[in-house]
Design a protein around this motif. Structure first.
Motif, mmCIF file in Angstrom:
data_model
loop_
_atom_site.group_PDB
_atom_site.id
_atom_site.type_symbol
_atom_site.label_atom_id
_atom_site.label_comp_id
_atom_site.label_asym_id
_atom_site.label_seq_id
_atom_site.Cartn_x
_atom_site.Cartn_y
_atom_site.Cartn_z
ATOM 1 N N LEU A 147 -73.305 -21.530 -49.954
ATOM 2 C CA LEU A 147 -74.528 -22.544 -50.005
ATOM 3 C C LEU A 147 -75.765 -22.203 -49.826
ATOM 4 O O LEU A 147 -76.294 -21.184 -48.874
ATOM 5 C CB LEU A 147 -74.374 -23.284 -48.285
ATOM 6 N N ARG A 148 -76.659 -22.546 -50.880
ATOM 7 C CA ARG A 148 -78.054 -22.141 -51.033
ATOM 8 C C ARG A 148 -79.276 -23.027 -50.617
ATOM 9 O O ARG A 148 -78.958 -24.278 -50.778
ATOM 10 C CB ARG A 148 -78.245 -21.680 -52.522
ATOM 11 N N PRO A 149 -80.124 -22.630 -49.998
ATOM 12 C CA PRO A 149 -81.214 -23.549 -49.495
ATOM 13 C C PRO A 149 -81.875 -24.100 -50.522
ATOM 14 O O PRO A 149 -82.240 -23.485 -51.509
ATOM 15 C CB PRO A 149 -82.010 -22.550 -48.681
ATOM 16 N N VAL A 150 -82.411 -25.379 -50.307
ATOM 17 C CA VAL A 150 -83.482 -25.816 -50.934
ATOM 18 C C VAL A 150 -84.587 -26.430 -50.477
ATOM 19 O O VAL A 150 -84.525 -26.853 -49.144
ATOM 20 C CB VAL A 150 -82.716 -27.296 -51.577
ATOM 21 N N GLN A 151 -85.778 -26.085 -50.863
ATOM 22 C CA GLN A 151 -86.979 -26.088 -49.898
ATOM 23 C C GLN A 151 -87.570 -27.507 -50.118
ATOM 24 O O GLN A 151 -87.833 -27.913 -51.534
ATOM 25 C CB GLN A 151 -88.021 -25.122 -50.524
ATOM 26 N N ILE A 152 -87.606 -28.321 -49.138
ATOM 27 C CA ILE A 152 -88.120 -29.650 -49.150
ATOM 28 C C ILE A 152 -88.979 -29.762 -48.318
ATOM 29 O O ILE A 152 -89.135 -29.328 -46.855
ATOM 30 C CB ILE A 152 -87.077 -30.687 -48.754
ATOM 31 N N PRO A 153 -90.294 -30.245 -48.804
ATOM 32 C CA PRO A 153 -91.454 -30.420 -47.776
ATOM 33 C C PRO A 153 -91.232 -31.238 -46.446
ATOM 34 O O PRO A 153 -90.329 -32.044 -46.356
ATOM 35 C CB PRO A 153 -92.559 -31.266 -48.346
ATOM 36 N N PRO A 172 -67.063 -12.870 -48.031
ATOM 37 C CA PRO A 172 -68.391 -13.090 -47.649
ATOM 38 C C PRO A 172 -68.874 -14.212 -47.973
ATOM 39 O O PRO A 172 -68.526 -14.902 -48.877
ATOM 40 C CB PRO A 172 -68.871 -11.765 -48.379
ATOM 41 N N THR A 173 -69.839 -14.865 -47.181
ATOM 42 C CA THR A 173 -70.258 -16.117 -47.344
ATOM 43 C C THR A 173 -71.748 -16.015 -47.592
ATOM 44 O O THR A 173 -72.387 -15.143 -47.321
ATOM 45 C CB THR A 173 -70.115 -17.002 -46.052
ATOM 46 N N VAL A 174 -72.293 -17.159 -48.342
ATOM 47 C CA VAL A 174 -73.872 -17.091 -48.832
ATOM 48 C C VAL A 174 -74.195 -18.498 -48.142
ATOM 49 O O VAL A 174 -73.649 -19.647 -48.706
ATOM 50 C CB VAL A 174 -73.766 -17.117 -50.093
ATOM 51 N N PRO A 175 -75.217 -18.474 -47.130
ATOM 52 C CA PRO A 175 -75.566 -17.208 -46.586
ATOM 53 C C PRO A 175 -74.642 -16.490 -45.716
ATOM 54 O O PRO A 175 -73.679 -17.323 -45.223
ATOM 55 C CB PRO A 175 -76.987 -17.711 -45.633
ATOM 56 N N PRO A 176 -74.789 -15.391 -45.183
ATOM 57 C CA PRO A 176 -73.717 -14.746 -44.226
ATOM 58 C C PRO A 176 -73.771 -15.622 -42.868
ATOM 59 O O PRO A 176 -74.687 -16.156 -42.450
ATOM 60 C CB PRO A 176 -74.425 -13.445 -43.694
ATOM 61 N N ILE A 177 -72.691 -15.698 -42.492
ATOM 62 C CA ILE A 177 -72.278 -16.780 -41.305
ATOM 63 C C ILE A 177 -72.014 -15.639 -40.134
ATOM 64 O O ILE A 177 -70.768 -15.509 -39.883
ATOM 65 C CB ILE A 177 -71.242 -17.727 -41.287
ATOM 66 N N ALA A 178 -73.090 -14.662 -39.549
ATOM 67 C CA ALA A 178 -72.717 -13.766 -38.693
ATOM 68 C C ALA A 178 -72.610 -14.247 -37.253
ATOM 69 O O ALA A 178 -72.170 -13.568 -36.409
ATOM 70 C CB ALA A 178 -73.897 -12.753 -38.752
ATOM 71 N N CYS A 179 -72.682 -15.618 -36.884
ATOM 72 C CA CYS A 179 -72.557 -16.185 -35.685
ATOM 73 C C CYS A 179 -71.231 -16.479 -35.327
ATOM 74 O O CYS A 179 -70.961 -16.723 -34.030
ATOM 75 C CB CYS A 179 -73.483 -17.304 -35.528
ATOM 76 N N LEU A 180 -70.079 -16.640 -36.134
ATOM 77 C CA LEU A 180 -68.766 -17.013 -35.872
ATOM 78 C C LEU A 180 -68.180 -15.417 -35.178
ATOM 79 O O LEU A 180 -68.247 -14.488 -35.570
ATOM 80 C CB LEU A 180 -67.985 -17.221 -37.296
ATOM 81 N N HIS A 181 -67.510 -16.019 -34.098
ATOM 82 C CA HIS A 181 -66.808 -15.062 -33.219
ATOM 83 C C HIS A 181 -65.424 -14.674 -34.010
ATOM 84 O O HIS A 181 -64.921 -15.692 -34.243
ATOM 85 C CB HIS A 181 -66.526 -15.696 -31.705
#
Length: 197
Positions: A147-153, A172-181
């Motif tokens: 999942l990639r970010p899109v910049q919206i005003p 590995p995920t995009v972006p990294p999901i390091a918060c998952l225990h």
């Protein structure tokens, strides 16, 4: 009842439901809703709605009774393409759509939720796992999530959010999901109820 917006497709009290190969465009409310269902499989579904719609719930799982007791177990979301969605992946045991909400300590138990090949773009946050202290989410697995970010005003991008969410990243995920225990929560807080979804 014009003040109540229709859901495009809703299943209520259904068993062994398979939804496949359909496209839902611009629903006024939720696009696809499962309420008090058991044995649900959804695959190869396209949901399209502009980012500024009044409500962009794609797939809404709902199964509450007597203040939110119940169990969501063994659900799989696979081969989903999203485009400019605010938050594509959400589990929120604290969800409340009222102006003032009390802090809930009990919640529907969530276990065994699989996300496979979820790809596309987001405008606010890629993942939001908000699980209860008394009933943490367990067995969440992610495979092929990009999942990639899109910049919206006027939108502020946020990192993935996890609270009391336990599981495993198979790739590995995009972006990294390091918060998952990783692993399982201490103690088994899962409960069993007759009304599964």
């Amino acid at each position: 009842m014009p003040q109540v917006k229709p859901t495009a497709l809703r299943f209520y009290g259904s068993f062994n439901v398979v939804v496949a190969g359909i496209t839902i465009v611009n629903s006024s409310q939720c696009h696809l809703k499962f309420d008090s269902c058991q044995g649900v499989m959804v695959h190869d579904v396209t949901i399209s709605s502009p980012e500024n719609s009044l409500n962009t719930d794609g797939i809404h799982l709902q199964n509450s009774k007597d203040g939110g007791l119940g169990l969501v177990q063994d659900e799989r979301f696979s081969n989903i393409q999203v485009s400019e969605v605010q938050t594509p992946i959400i589990i929120d045991q604290f969800y409340c759509d009222e102006r003032t909400c009390s802090n809930q300590t009990s919640a529907v138990a969530v276990s065994g939720v699989q996300y496979e090949n979820i790809r596309g773009t987001f405008t606010i946050k890629p993942v939001h796992f908000a699980c209860s202290d008394s009933s943490p989410c367990s067995g969440i697995t992610l495979t092929g999530v990009q999942l990639r970010p899109v910049q919206i005003p006027h939108y502020r991008l946020n990192d993935p959010f996890c609270w009391q969410a336990f599981g495993e990243l198979y790739t590995p995920t995009v972006p990294p999901i390091a918060c998952l225990h990783l692993g399982k929560p201490a103690g088994n807080n899962l409960q069993s109820y007759h009304d599964l979804c």
